[in-house]
Design a protein around this motif. Structure first.
Motif, PDB file in Angstrom:
ATOM      1  N   SER A   1     -36.306   3.086 -21.269  1.00 27.46           N
ATOM      2  CA  SER A   1     -35.043   3.632 -20.799  1.00 27.46           C
ATOM      3  C   SER A   1     -35.219   5.013 -20.187  1.00 27.46           C
ATOM      4  O   SER A   1     -34.625   5.324 -19.144  1.00 27.46           O
ATOM      5  CB  SER A   1     -34.032   3.690 -21.952  1.00 27.46           C
ATOM      6  N   LEU A   2     -36.038   5.856 -20.803  1.00 31.47           N
ATOM      7  CA  LEU A   2     -36.267   7.200 -20.260  1.00 31.47           C
ATOM      8  C   LEU A   2     -36.898   7.141 -18.877  1.00 31.47           C
ATOM      9  O   LEU A   2     -36.556   7.931 -17.982  1.00 31.47           O
ATOM     10  CB  LEU A   2     -37.151   8.005 -21.218  1.00 31.47           C
ATOM     11  N   VAL A   3     -37.816   6.207 -18.676  1.00 26.31           N
ATOM     12  CA  VAL A   3     -38.449   6.054 -17.363  1.00 26.31           C
ATOM     13  C   VAL A   3     -37.409   5.622 -16.329  1.00 26.31           C
ATOM     14  O   VAL A   3     -37.338   6.174 -15.220  1.00 26.31           O
ATOM     15  CB  VAL A   3     -39.601   5.036 -17.441  1.00 26.31           C
ATOM     16  N   VAL A   4     -36.588   4.632 -16.667  1.00 23.40           N
ATOM     17  CA  VAL A   4     -35.567   4.159 -15.734  1.00 23.40           C
ATOM     18  C   VAL A   4     -34.614   5.289 -15.364  1.00 23.40           C
ATOM     19  O   VAL A   4     -34.293   5.497 -14.183  1.00 23.40           O
ATOM     20  CB  VAL A   4     -34.793   2.969 -16.341  1.00 23.40           C
ATOM     21  N   GLN A   5     -34.170   6.037 -16.352  1.00 22.13           N
ATOM     22  CA  GLN A   5     -33.242   7.149 -16.094  1.00 22.13           C
ATOM     23  C   GLN A   5     -33.846   8.157 -15.116  1.00 22.13           C
ATOM     24  O   GLN A   5     -33.183   8.589 -14.159  1.00 22.13           O
ATOM     25  CB  GLN A   5     -32.909   7.866 -17.392  1.00 22.13           C
ATOM     26  N   ALA A   6     -35.079   8.566 -15.379  1.00 22.53           N
ATOM     27  CA  ALA A   6     -35.706   9.602 -14.556  1.00 22.53           C
ATOM     28  C   ALA A   6     -35.894   9.147 -13.119  1.00 22.53           C
ATOM     29  O   ALA A   6     -35.599   9.891 -12.168  1.00 22.53           O
ATOM     30  CB  ALA A   6     -37.049  10.002 -15.171  1.00 22.53           C
ATOM     31  N   VAL A   7     -36.362   7.923 -12.942  1.00 19.49           N
ATOM     32  CA  VAL A   7     -36.655   7.433 -11.596  1.00 19.49           C
ATOM     33  C   VAL A   7     -35.371   7.200 -10.806  1.00 19.49           C
ATOM     34  O   VAL A   7     -35.255   7.600  -9.631  1.00 19.49           O
ATOM     35  CB  VAL A   7     -37.504   6.154 -11.665  1.00 19.49           C
ATOM     36  N   VAL A   8     -34.390   6.564 -11.415  1.00 20.61           N
ATOM     37  CA  VAL A   8     -33.142   6.278 -10.709  1.00 20.61           C
ATOM     38  C   VAL A   8     -32.392   7.574 -10.409  1.00 20.61           C
ATOM     39  O   VAL A   8     -31.756   7.707  -9.348  1.00 20.61           O
ATOM     40  CB  VAL A   8     -32.273   5.295 -11.522  1.00 20.61           C
ATOM     41  N   ARG A   9     -32.478   8.531 -11.299  1.00 19.53           N
ATOM     42  CA  ARG A   9     -31.859   9.828 -11.030  1.00 19.53           C
ATOM     43  C   ARG A   9     -32.448  10.465  -9.772  1.00 19.53           C
ATOM     44  O   ARG A   9     -31.707  10.984  -8.919  1.00 19.53           O
ATOM     45  CB  ARG A   9     -32.082  10.754 -12.223  1.00 19.53           C
ATOM     46  N   ASP A  10     -33.766  10.412  -9.640  1.00 17.17           N
ATOM     47  CA  ASP A  10     -34.401  10.980  -8.452  1.00 17.17           C
ATOM     48  C   ASP A  10     -33.954  10.257  -7.186  1.00 17.17           C
ATOM     49  O   ASP A  10     -33.779  10.879  -6.131  1.00 17.17           O
ATOM     50  CB  ASP A  10     -35.921  10.928  -8.583  1.00 17.17           C
ATOM     51  N   ALA A  11     -33.758   8.945  -7.288  1.00 16.31           N
ATOM     52  CA  ALA A  11     -33.287   8.191  -6.113  1.00 16.31           C
ATOM     53  C   ALA A  11     -31.854   8.560  -5.760  1.00 16.31           C
ATOM     54  O   ALA A  11     -31.524   8.785  -4.597  1.00 16.31           O
ATOM     55  CB  ALA A  11     -33.411   6.693  -6.380  1.00 16.31           C
ATOM     56  N   MET A  12     -30.984   8.661  -6.761  1.00 20.49           N
ATOM     57  CA  MET A  12     -29.579   8.932  -6.490  1.00 20.49           C
ATOM     58  C   MET A  12     -29.350  10.361  -5.996  1.00 20.49           C
ATOM     59  O   MET A  12     -28.368  10.619  -5.289  1.00 20.49           O
ATOM     60  CB  MET A  12     -28.732   8.665  -7.737  1.00 20.49           C
ATOM     61  N   THR A  13     -30.228  11.268  -6.352  1.00 23.63           N
ATOM     62  CA  THR A  13     -30.092  12.651  -5.877  1.00 23.63           C
ATOM     63  C   THR A  13     -30.832  12.886  -4.568  1.00 23.63           C
ATOM     64  O   THR A  13     -30.897  14.017  -4.079  1.00 23.63           O
ATOM     65  CB  THR A  13     -30.592  13.637  -6.939  1.00 23.63           C
ATOM     66  N   GLY A  14     -31.418  11.824  -3.996  1.00 23.36           N
ATOM     67  CA  GLY A  14     -32.040  11.933  -2.692  1.00 23.36           C
ATOM     68  C   GLY A  14     -33.464  12.448  -2.703  1.00 23.36           C
ATOM     69  O   GLY A  14     -34.027  12.737  -1.642  1.00 23.36           O
ATOM     70  N   HIS A  15     -34.077  12.547  -3.879  1.00 19.39           N
ATOM     71  CA  HIS A  15     -35.451  13.039  -3.950  1.00 19.39           C
ATOM     72  C   HIS A  15     -36.483  11.935  -3.736  1.00 19.39           C
ATOM     73  O   HIS A  15     -37.675  12.221  -3.624  1.00 19.39           O
ATOM     74  CB  HIS A  15     -35.695  13.708  -5.314  1.00 19.39           C
ATOM     75  N   GLU A  16     -36.019  10.683  -3.690  1.00 22.06           N
ATOM     76  CA  GLU A  16     -36.931   9.557  -3.531  1.00 22.06           C
ATOM     77  C   GLU A  16     -36.171   8.413  -2.888  1.00 22.06           C
ATOM     78  O   GLU A  16     -34.992   8.195  -3.198  1.00 22.06           O
ATOM     79  CB  GLU A  16     -37.470   9.143  -4.911  1.00 22.06           C
ATOM     80  N   THR A  17     -36.815   7.684  -1.994  1.00 22.52           N
ATOM     81  CA  THR A  17     -36.154   6.526  -1.396  1.00 22.52           C
ATOM     82  C   THR A  17     -36.090   5.397  -2.427  1.00 22.52           C
ATOM     83  O   THR A  17     -36.895   5.353  -3.365  1.00 22.52           O
ATOM     84  CB  THR A  17     -36.922   6.024  -0.176  1.00 22.52           C
ATOM     85  N   PRO A  18     -35.151   4.465  -2.276  1.00 25.60           N
ATOM     86  CA  PRO A  18     -35.112   3.337  -3.204  1.00 25.60           C
ATOM     87  C   PRO A  18     -36.430   2.571  -3.263  1.00 25.60           C
ATOM     88  O   PRO A  18     -36.861   2.157  -4.350  1.00 25.60           O
ATOM     89  CB  PRO A  18     -33.977   2.479  -2.652  1.00 25.60           C
ATOM     90  N   ALA A  19     -37.081   2.372  -2.120  1.00 23.62           N
ATOM     91  CA  ALA A  19     -38.357   1.636  -2.121  1.00 23.62           C
ATOM     92  C   ALA A  19     -39.412   2.396  -2.910  1.00 23.62           C
ATOM     93  O   ALA A  19     -40.156   1.810  -3.720  1.00 23.62           O
ATOM     94  CB  ALA A  19     -38.823   1.408  -0.685  1.00 23.62           C
TER      95      ALA A  19
END
Length: 423
Positions: free
Chosen positions: A389-407
């Protein structure tokens, strides 16, 4: 009982405790036949007042197995930590019965902290079928469902009626109304629970599942998230923030904050648990009488919710395992499950209650909730779920804040989850 919203599970934490313990697998040698005896019940604060009468009913009819109530912290994370600390303690093992979040079943079973249960001792056939899956691990029943939950899309039916459009069934319909209709009425479009905590894991999993993807397979032994469907799900969330129909303040929302935003009349659409519908419909709510609820939308039609709720499990070192099992049967009986809903406003696991005309009149969202639960899926099963869960939270947060593309986020998610394979 107190709602524990912090983990996005609508978790009502309930733990049955005994003083002293016997070695793992041994029966209590206390003169009580079949491992029966008194129990201590540890729980979060009973704010709705329904638990006391239930336990009084049990104590009147089971004088030799009386339950004493004790409180644990309100935070699901703190409760989990206290459970794990005690269950790991060689001199501890106070817990007879634990009402654990549905996502903890695999962790507790894999660690050997809870014992397998005989399925024929409990009325599993009367439950909504998907909830039973949350109580199993490695093909065996390790708990019994007590409370269930599923996410709903709650919406302003007055505004949609004014615009002459039905509630959305697809992401495209949701996006269109959130982007074009909401601003006409001075509202934000859509929100869920997007703060990086368990709620974000739930929202992300629902987006991935709704697109036809998965995160883990084979009880957590195989990472399956690197897929087109997973990218589509994460893109749905990131696009909302990027285009503005998900307001940036929603990145700080948990259950309560998002519920309040909708209840205050600031949102057109809200993903939340049924308790938010109840609160927004209550007397004094600014939007009372003007809201509706439908299943979560997906790319091409109704999507997939994550199952919430809690399961009752018997500790491996339970001193009175038979009494613990008997209390499980009591708490999951039809009359008690009815009170779980009517007194505690918690979604029951008994299927028949969702079609009871009297209950549907009092809780009009029940048919929608039933459909959502029947189409729902559990969170990824893993012996190390908290780390997943912690991994999912961190990665999806970065995507939603524009720091990483969804791919890029999906590729990173797959790499980091692979590292947990031997946790």
């Amino acid at each position: 009982m107190r709602w524990i919203h912090a983990a996005g599970r609508g978790l009502l934490v309930l733990v049955v405790v005994v003083t002293g313990y016997v070695a793992s697998g041994a029966r209590a040698d206390d003169g009580a036949a079949g491992g029966r005896g008194p129990l201590t019940l540890a729980t979060a604060g009973d704010l709705t007042g329904y638990l006391g009468p239930l336990l009084e009913g049990w104590n009147r009819t089971h004088p030799g197995e009386k339950v004493t109530l004790v409180e644990l912290p309100d935070s699901a994370d703190e409760t989990h930590a206290q459970m794990v600390t005690d269950l790991r303690d060689d001199d501890g093992g106070r817990f007879d019965l634990l009402n654990i979040d549905v996502s903890w079943t695999s962790e507790f079973a894999a660690a050997g902290w809870i014992r397998p249960l005989p399925p024929d001792r409990f009325p599993l056939g009367t439950f909504l079928p998907p909830v039973v899956d949350t109580a199993t691990y490695d093909g065996r029943l390790y708990a019994v469902p007590y409370v269930t939950n599923a996410g709903l899309l709650i919406y302003r039916k007055d505004i949609l009626a004014e615009e002459g459009i039905p509630p959305p069934r697809t992401w495209a319909e949701l996006e269109r109304a959130a982007r074009t209709v909401a601003p006409k009425y001075g509202l934000d479009g859509y929100a869920g629970q997007f703060l990086p905590y368990e709620g974000l894991t739930v929202n992300a999993a629902e987006a991935v599942y709704s697109a036809g993807g998965t995160i883990l397979g084979d009880e957590g032994e195989r990472v399956t998230v690197n897929s087109t469907a997973a990218r589509e799900g994460i893109e749905f969330l990131t696009r909302g923030v990027r285009e503005g129909w998900i307001p940036r303040q929603a990145l700080a929302y948990k259950e309560e904050e998002s519920k309040q935003a909708f209840q205050d009349g600031r949102l057109l659409f809200l993903r939340n648990w049924p308790y938010a519908y109840v609160g927004a419909s209550a007397e004094g709510s600014p939007v009372a009488g003007r809201i509706g609820a439908v299943p979560l939308p997906g790319p091409d039609g109704p999507g997939t919710s994550v199952l919430g709720g809690s399961n009752l499990a018997v500790g491996t070192r339970a001193r009175h395992p038979d009494s613990a099992a008997r209390l499980i049967a009591y708490l999951t009986s039809e009359p008690v499950q009815r009170q779980v809903l009517t007194r505690g406003a918690l979604p029951p696991v008994r299927a028949a209650l969702y079609e009871d005309p009297e209950l549907v009149r009092a809780f009009p969202y029940l048919p929608t909730l039933r459909a959502s639960v029947l189409a729902a899926a559990p969170r990824p099963k893993s012996p190390c779920y908290d780390q997943v869960s912690l991994v999912v939270q961190a990665v999806v947060r970065d995507a939603m804040t524009g720091h990483e593309t969804p791919a890029a986020a999906v590729r990173r998610l797959a790499r980091e989850l692979d590292l947990l394979a031997d946790c």
